[in-house]
Motif scaffolding. Sequence first.
Motif, PDB file in Angstrom:
ATOM      1  N   VAL A  80       0.816  -1.112   0.073  1.00 28.12           N
ATOM      2  CA  VAL A  80       0.124   0.125   0.015  1.00 28.12           C
ATOM      3  C   VAL A  80       0.651   1.228  -0.105  1.00 28.12           C
ATOM      4  O   VAL A  80       1.917   1.206   0.880  1.00 28.12           O
ATOM      5  CB  VAL A  80      -0.951  -0.043   1.354  1.00 28.12           C
ATOM      6  N   ILE A  81       0.846   1.924  -1.085  1.00 26.65           N
ATOM      7  CA  ILE A  81       1.450   3.284  -1.143  1.00 26.65           C
ATOM      8  C   ILE A  81       0.608   4.358  -0.860  1.00 26.65           C
ATOM      9  O   ILE A  81      -0.391   4.644  -1.650  1.00 26.65           O
ATOM     10  CB  ILE A  81       2.323   3.449  -2.431  1.00 26.65           C
ATOM     11  N   TRP A  82       0.790   5.328  -0.005  1.00 27.14           N
ATOM     12  CA  TRP A  82      -0.185   6.160   0.427  1.00 27.14           C
ATOM     13  C   TRP A  82       0.600   7.772   0.599  1.00 27.14           C
ATOM     14  O   TRP A  82       2.010   7.583   1.102  1.00 27.14           O
ATOM     15  CB  TRP A  82      -1.068   6.102   1.221  1.00 27.14           C
ATOM     16  N   ASP A  83       0.345   8.743   1.168  1.00 30.88           N
ATOM     17  CA  ASP A  83       0.659   9.946   1.378  1.00 30.88           C
ATOM     18  C   ASP A  83       0.960  10.062   2.887  1.00 30.88           C
ATOM     19  O   ASP A  83       0.782   8.762   3.744  1.00 30.88           O
ATOM     20  CB  ASP A  83       0.078  11.153   1.172  1.00 30.88           C
ATOM     21  N   GLY A  84       1.849  11.087   3.570  1.00 24.73           N
ATOM     22  CA  GLY A  84       2.072  10.904   4.946  1.00 24.73           C
ATOM     23  C   GLY A  84       0.872  11.283   5.917  1.00 24.73           C
ATOM     24  O   GLY A  84       1.129  12.121   6.875  1.00 24.73           O
ATOM     25  N   ALA A  85      -0.234  11.175   5.614  1.00 29.40           N
ATOM     26  CA  ALA A  85      -1.590  11.801   6.369  1.00 29.40           C
ATOM     27  C   ALA A  85      -1.195  11.188   8.057  1.00 29.40           C
ATOM     28  O   ALA A  85      -1.036   9.769   7.771  1.00 29.40           O
ATOM     29  CB  ALA A  85      -2.783  11.403   5.914  1.00 29.40           C
ATOM     30  N   PRO A  86      -1.613  12.106   8.988  1.00 27.40           N
ATOM     31  CA  PRO A  86      -1.551  11.382  10.388  1.00 27.40           C
ATOM     32  C   PRO A  86      -2.344  10.305  10.363  1.00 27.40           C
ATOM     33  O   PRO A  86      -2.002   9.331  11.477  1.00 27.40           O
ATOM     34  CB  PRO A  86      -1.797  12.838  11.111  1.00 27.40           C
ATOM     35  N   ILE A  87      -3.390  10.041   9.962  1.00 24.84           N
ATOM     36  CA  ILE A  87      -4.278   9.002  10.084  1.00 24.84           C
ATOM     37  C   ILE A  87      -3.726   7.568   9.724  1.00 24.84           C
ATOM     38  O   ILE A  87      -3.772   6.570  10.173  1.00 24.84           O
ATOM     39  CB  ILE A  87      -5.526   9.063   9.515  1.00 24.84           C
ATOM     40  N   HIS A  88      -2.804   7.778   8.698  1.00 25.24           N
ATOM     41  CA  HIS A  88      -1.875   6.618   8.093  1.00 25.24           C
ATOM     42  C   HIS A  88      -0.858   6.036   9.121  1.00 25.24           C
ATOM     43  O   HIS A  88      -0.577   4.988   9.232  1.00 25.24           O
ATOM     44  CB  HIS A  88      -1.360   6.705   6.892  1.00 25.24           C
ATOM     45  N   ARG A  89      -0.635   6.947  10.088  1.00 30.72           N
ATOM     46  CA  ARG A  89       0.628   6.601  11.157  1.00 30.72           C
ATOM     47  C   ARG A  89      -0.319   6.402  12.556  1.00 30.72           C
ATOM     48  O   ARG A  89       0.658   6.354  13.394  1.00 30.72           O
ATOM     49  CB  ARG A  89       1.645   7.622  11.187  1.00 30.72           C
ATOM     50  N   SER A  90      -1.488   6.394  12.478  1.00 34.43           N
ATOM     51  CA  SER A  90      -2.083   6.408  13.911  1.00 34.43           C
ATOM     52  C   SER A  90      -1.813   5.090  14.768  1.00 34.43           C
ATOM     53  O   SER A  90      -1.240   4.034  14.049  1.00 34.43           O
ATOM     54  CB  SER A  90      -3.727   6.577  13.768  1.00 34.43           C
ATOM     55  N   GLN A  91      -2.167   5.137  15.947  1.00 33.76           N
ATOM     56  CA  GLN A  91      -1.774   3.978  16.951  1.00 33.76           C
ATOM     57  C   GLN A  91      -2.782   2.883  16.438  1.00 33.76           C
ATOM     58  O   GLN A  91      -2.137   1.655  16.508  1.00 33.76           O
ATOM     59  CB  GLN A  91      -1.986   4.409  18.201  1.00 33.76           C
ATOM     60  N   VAL A  92      -3.855   3.116  16.011  1.00 30.10           N
ATOM     61  CA  VAL A  92      -4.701   1.975  15.770  1.00 30.10           C
ATOM     62  C   VAL A  92      -4.072   1.155  14.413  1.00 30.10           C
ATOM     63  O   VAL A  92      -4.421  -0.016  14.450  1.00 30.10           O
ATOM     64  CB  VAL A  92      -6.144   2.550  15.399  1.00 30.10           C
ATOM     65  N   VAL A  93      -3.674   1.840  13.320  1.00 29.03           N
ATOM     66  CA  VAL A  93      -2.974   1.027  12.293  1.00 29.03           C
ATOM     67  C   VAL A  93      -1.887   0.508  12.758  1.00 29.03           C
ATOM     68  O   VAL A  93      -1.717  -0.826  12.218  1.00 29.03           O
ATOM     69  CB  VAL A  93      -2.609   2.270  11.027  1.00 29.03           C
ATOM     70  N   LYS A  94      -1.079   0.963  13.631  1.00 33.21           N
ATOM     71  CA  LYS A  94       0.091   0.137  13.875  1.00 33.21           C
ATOM     72  C   LYS A  94      -0.248  -0.875  14.750  1.00 33.21           C
ATOM     73  O   LYS A  94       0.342  -2.091  14.744  1.00 33.21           O
ATOM     74  CB  LYS A  94       0.959   1.262  14.678  1.00 33.21           C
ATOM     75  N   GLU A  95      -1.101  -0.766  15.584  1.00 34.42           N
ATOM     76  CA  GLU A  95      -1.823  -2.172  16.314  1.00 34.42           C
ATOM     77  C   GLU A  95      -2.167  -3.166  15.418  1.00 34.42           C
ATOM     78  O   GLU A  95      -2.014  -4.340  15.643  1.00 34.42           O
ATOM     79  CB  GLU A  95      -2.816  -1.480  17.351  1.00 34.42           C
ATOM     80  N   TYR A  96      -3.001  -2.685  14.424  1.00 30.84           N
ATOM     81  CA  TYR A  96      -3.462  -3.624  13.457  1.00 30.84           C
ATOM     82  C   TYR A  96      -2.488  -4.380  12.696  1.00 30.84           C
ATOM     83  O   TYR A  96      -2.475  -5.670  12.593  1.00 30.84           O
ATOM     84  CB  TYR A  96      -4.265  -2.850  12.529  1.00 30.84           C
ATOM     85  N   LEU A  97      -1.444  -3.700  12.478  1.00 31.02           N
ATOM     86  CA  LEU A  97      -0.314  -4.305  11.783  1.00 31.02           C
ATOM     87  C   LEU A  97       0.669  -5.369  12.505  1.00 31.02           C
ATOM     88  O   LEU A  97       0.711  -6.483  12.426  1.00 31.02           O
ATOM     89  CB  LEU A  97       0.927  -3.301  11.056  1.00 31.02           C
ATOM     90  N   SER A  98       0.724  -5.032  14.015  1.00 27.73           N
ATOM     91  CA  SER A  98       1.304  -5.534  14.876  1.00 27.73           C
ATOM     92  C   SER A  98       0.759  -6.888  15.245  1.00 27.73           C
ATOM     93  O   SER A  98       1.346  -7.972  15.713  1.00 27.73           O
ATOM     94  CB  SER A  98       1.733  -4.864  16.258  1.00 27.73           C
ATOM     95  N   ARG A  99      -0.768  -6.942  15.098  1.00 23.85           N
ATOM     96  CA  ARG A  99      -1.393  -8.184  15.487  1.00 23.85           C
ATOM     97  C   ARG A  99      -1.457  -9.293  14.189  1.00 23.85           C
ATOM     98  O   ARG A  99      -2.113 -10.107  14.272  1.00 23.85           O
ATOM     99  CB  ARG A  99      -2.962  -7.796  15.823  1.00 23.85           C
ATOM    100  N   GLY A 100      -0.563  -9.172  13.235  1.00 29.15           N
ATOM    101  CA  GLY A 100      -0.487 -10.122  12.483  1.00 29.15           C
ATOM    102  C   GLY A 100      -0.786  -9.464  10.833  1.00 29.15           C
ATOM    103  O   GLY A 100      -0.424 -10.125   9.961  1.00 29.15           O
ATOM    104  N   ALA A 101      -1.273  -8.451  10.684  1.00 30.30           N
ATOM    105  CA  ALA A 101      -1.437  -8.041   9.287  1.00 30.30           C
ATOM    106  C   ALA A 101      -0.316  -7.732   8.673  1.00 30.30           C
ATOM    107  O   ALA A 101      -0.230  -7.519   7.507  1.00 30.30           O
ATOM    108  CB  ALA A 101      -2.389  -6.815   9.261  1.00 30.30           C
ATOM    109  N   ALA A 102       0.995  -7.262   9.123  1.00 28.61           N
ATOM    110  CA  ALA A 102       2.128  -6.819   8.685  1.00 28.61           C
ATOM    111  C   ALA A 102       2.672  -7.975   7.596  1.00 28.61           C
ATOM    112  O   ALA A 102       3.535  -7.925   7.063  1.00 28.61           O
ATOM    113  CB  ALA A 102       3.117  -6.400   9.720  1.00 28.61           C
ATOM    114  N   HIS A 103       2.302  -9.348   8.064  1.00 29.96           N
ATOM    115  CA  HIS A 103       2.712 -10.501   7.316  1.00 29.96           C
ATOM    116  C   HIS A 103       2.243 -10.504   5.912  1.00 29.96           C
ATOM    117  O   HIS A 103       2.772 -10.873   4.874  1.00 29.96           O
ATOM    118  CB  HIS A 103       2.718 -11.897   8.042  1.00 29.96           C
ATOM    119  N   ARG A 104       1.120  -9.595   5.792  1.00 28.16           N
ATOM    120  CA  ARG A 104       0.559  -9.692   4.311  1.00 28.16           C
ATOM    121  C   ARG A 104       0.455  -8.140   3.875  1.00 28.16           C
ATOM    122  O   ARG A 104       0.551  -7.912   2.617  1.00 28.16           O
ATOM    123  CB  ARG A 104      -1.126 -10.398   4.554  1.00 28.16           C
ATOM    124  N   ILE A 105       0.424  -7.183   4.667  1.00 29.17           N
ATOM    125  CA  ILE A 105       0.370  -5.848   4.156  1.00 29.17           C
ATOM    126  C   ILE A 105       1.553  -5.167   4.532  1.00 29.17           C
ATOM    127  O   ILE A 105       1.877  -4.901   5.658  1.00 29.17           O
ATOM    128  CB  ILE A 105      -0.911  -5.136   4.800  1.00 29.17           C
TER     129      ILE A 105
END
Length: 171
Positions: A80-105
């Motif tokens: 996923v390629i996107w701009d540097g909007a703060p919502i893209h770097r939010s804690q919720v996104v980081k938590e989602y990736l750390s719970r296993g999504a980072a293996h695919r996304i």
Amino acid sequence: MVLVDQSGFYLLPSKVHTYAPVAQTPVIRAPLSRDHLSAMGGITPEGKLYLMVQERAYRGKDVVGFLKHLARHIAGKLLVIWDGAPIHRSQVVKEYLSRGAAHRIHLEQLPGYAADLTPAEGIWNHLKRVELKNLCCQSLSHLHYELCKAKERLRHKTNVILGCIKQPGVY
């Protein structure tokens, strides 16, 4: 690979060229309002369009919802390629990736100096200036309906989607 961006669609109509007689400026009567729909969309090099629309601004949890939407519709690994909007770097996104999504996304941010080169900007431009030009909606539900129809028309125009990706100087 999915190129992602957000945009707003307002009740105020965007004025585009008309065919009014010379010296007879057309007047569009519309209520003055800042009410709008927020859209998050992504395009792929295969010419696919993914779009989610809601009646409030996007927050971190909505970004996670969009990433889940992409994961449901696209098989395999996702870049996923996107701009540097703060919502893209939010804690919720980081938590989602750390719970296993980072293996695919995998998320990549465009450089700050190149925000106007986001290919999805061409999609917003086409929706606003071609598909919804001179449209005057009286309510958000009407705007949502028209935007959904415009999205479906655009999905069949893969040449427009691919043109946004292949525009000079982008990729």
